[in-house]
Design an enzyme around this catalytic site. Structure first.
Site, PDB file in Angstrom:
ATOM      1  N   ASN A  14     -49.168  -3.911  49.145  1.00  0.00           N
ATOM      2  CA  ASN A  14     -50.205  -4.936  49.283  1.00  0.00           C
ATOM      3  C   ASN A  14     -51.767  -4.786  48.807  1.00  0.00           C
ATOM      4  O   ASN A  14     -52.336  -5.931  48.434  1.00  0.00           O
ATOM      5  CB  ASN A  14     -50.168  -5.249  50.970  1.00  0.00           C
ATOM      6  CG  ASN A  14     -49.013  -6.110  51.454  1.00  0.00           C
ATOM      7  OD1 ASN A  14     -48.930  -7.224  51.362  1.00  0.00           O
ATOM      8  ND2 ASN A  14     -47.986  -5.488  51.989  1.00  0.00           N
ATOM      9  N   LEU A  91     -50.471   2.004  59.425  1.00  0.00           N
ATOM     10  CA  LEU A  91     -50.072   2.304  60.281  1.00  0.00           C
ATOM     11  C   LEU A  91     -50.573   2.987  61.537  1.00  0.00           C
ATOM     12  O   LEU A  91     -49.983   3.390  62.382  1.00  0.00           O
ATOM     13  CB  LEU A  91     -48.577   3.151  60.104  1.00  0.00           C
ATOM     14  CG  LEU A  91     -47.726   2.357  59.018  1.00  0.00           C
ATOM     15  CD1 LEU A  91     -46.491   3.297  58.690  1.00  0.00           C
ATOM     16  CD2 LEU A  91     -47.300   0.729  59.417  1.00  0.00           C
ATOM     17  N   ILE A  94     -54.909   0.458  65.908  1.00  0.00           N
ATOM     18  CA  ILE A  94     -56.488   0.432  65.801  1.00  0.00           C
ATOM     19  C   ILE A  94     -57.156   0.457  66.841  1.00  0.00           C
ATOM     20  O   ILE A  94     -56.715  -0.328  68.188  1.00  0.00           O
ATOM     21  CB  ILE A  94     -56.943  -1.119  65.053  1.00  0.00           C
ATOM     22  CG1 ILE A  94     -56.187  -1.095  63.634  1.00  0.00           C
ATOM     23  CG2 ILE A  94     -58.141  -1.337  65.191  1.00  0.00           C
ATOM     24  CD1 ILE A  94     -56.796  -0.022  62.774  1.00  0.00           C
ATOM     25  N   ASN A 108     -54.715  -8.465  59.485  1.00  0.00           N
ATOM     26  CA  ASN A 108     -53.553  -7.402  59.520  1.00  0.00           C
ATOM     27  C   ASN A 108     -52.319  -8.295  58.908  1.00  0.00           C
ATOM     28  O   ASN A 108     -52.199  -9.552  59.040  1.00  0.00           O
ATOM     29  CB  ASN A 108     -53.145  -7.120  60.982  1.00  0.00           C
ATOM     30  CG  ASN A 108     -51.714  -6.211  60.839  1.00  0.00           C
ATOM     31  OD1 ASN A 108     -51.479  -5.241  59.868  1.00  0.00           O
ATOM     32  ND2 ASN A 108     -50.679  -6.422  61.635  1.00  0.00           N
ATOM     33  N   HIS A 110     -48.279  -8.448  58.774  1.00  0.00           N
ATOM     34  CA  HIS A 110     -47.011  -8.072  59.376  1.00  0.00           C
ATOM     35  C   HIS A 110     -45.860  -8.588  58.884  1.00  0.00           C
ATOM     36  O   HIS A 110     -46.028  -9.789  58.666  1.00  0.00           O
ATOM     37  CB  HIS A 110     -47.390  -8.696  60.951  1.00  0.00           C
ATOM     38  CG  HIS A 110     -46.270  -7.942  61.689  1.00  0.00           C
ATOM     39  ND1 HIS A 110     -46.041  -6.646  62.055  1.00  0.00           N
ATOM     40  CD2 HIS A 110     -44.942  -8.603  62.328  1.00  0.00           C
ATOM     41  CE1 HIS A 110     -44.745  -6.483  62.724  1.00  0.00           C
ATOM     42  NE2 HIS A 110     -44.190  -7.688  62.507  1.00  0.00           N
ATOM     43  N   ASP A 151     -50.350  -7.028  67.293  1.00  0.00           N
ATOM     44  CA  ASP A 151     -49.794  -8.117  66.790  1.00  0.00           C
ATOM     45  C   ASP A 151     -50.050  -9.493  67.463  1.00  0.00           C
ATOM     46  O   ASP A 151     -49.250 -10.405  67.442  1.00  0.00           O
ATOM     47  CB  ASP A 151     -48.447  -7.910  66.326  1.00  0.00           C
ATOM     48  CG  ASP A 151     -47.852  -6.730  65.550  1.00  0.00           C
ATOM     49  OD1 ASP A 151     -48.998  -6.594  64.653  1.00  0.00           O
ATOM     50  OD2 ASP A 151     -47.032  -6.224  65.333  1.00  0.00           O
TER      51      ASP A 151
END
Ligand code: GAR
Length: 208
Positions: A14, A91, A94, A108, A110, A151
């Site tokens: 990424n 990973l 936070i 982020n 996901h 998330d």
């Protein structure tokens, strides 16, 4: 110029997608100030250095307590004065001090369509294993801002990807990265660089 701090833990594909998109103009008016990994052996650090970007490791193993690590991570990020923190396969959980320091300024990626297959324990290959175990026919990826939950923050972009009958977790992970993650993460960064992303009442509005 939007300045990024990119946090990584592993291979860094990424991160590579972001660097390529800056290079080819898909992401405008943006530079990566630093890449930070919790894992000294992350190949992502190598990718950063090959591109002339500072690649540093801040490992929890170097600190006595989690609080000390969290403070060191925040200080390390702040020393580069980024406008946006991007979690690109990071990973590390936070900490609240970081969310408070960068409200709606931490992004982020996901590897599933939130709110499916997300939350505590859903990371990396585990997400794709769970998708296959449930027999889901569609999965995908989500870019969202990070809040205090796991998330749960405002969703910026999502892209769906088909699950194939004979997929292994590894094959599915690769398709989700290629068709979704490497597309929507750079796109979300460019939208932010262009000032087109607003958060209102906990939801994202994108200016046309
Ligand atoms: C990516 O699939 C990313 O979505 C996932 O880890 C992988 C990292 O790959 N992140 C999470 O699961 C976060 N919950 P990369 O290092 O090659 O970018």
């Amino acid at each position: 110029m939007l300045k990024l701090a990119v946090l990584v833990s592993g291979g860094g594909t990424n991160l590579q997608a972001i660097m390529d998109a800056i290079e080819d103009g898909t992401i405008t008016d943006t530079e990566i100030s630093v890449v930070i990994s919790n894992n000294p052996n992350a190949y992502a650090l190598e990718r950063a250095r090959k591109n002339g970007i500072d690649g540093i490791c801040i490992s929890p193993k170097a600190y006595e307590t989690r609080e000390q690590f969290n403070e060191a991570l925040l200080a390390g990020i702040q020393s580069y004065q980024p406008d946006l923190v991007v979690l690109a396969g990071c990973l590390v959980v936070i900490p609240k001090i970081m969310v408070d320091a960068y409200p709606n300024r931490i992004l982020n990626i996901h590897p599933a369509l939130i709110p499916a297959f997300c939350g505590t324990g859903y990371y990396g290959l585990k997400v794709h294993e769970a998708v296959l175990a449930r027999g889901a026919k569609i999965t995908g990826a989500t870019v969202h801002f990070v809040d205090d939950g796991t998330d749960t923050g405002p969703i910026i972009l999502q892209k769906a990807v088909e699950v194939h009958q004979d997929d292994t977790p590894e094959v599915l992970q690769q398709r989700v990265m290629q068709e979704a993650e490497w597309v929507i993460l750079p796109k979300a960064i460019d939208l932010i660089a262009k000032g087109k992303v607003q958060v209102e009442g906990g939801l994202v509005r994108i200016q046309e």
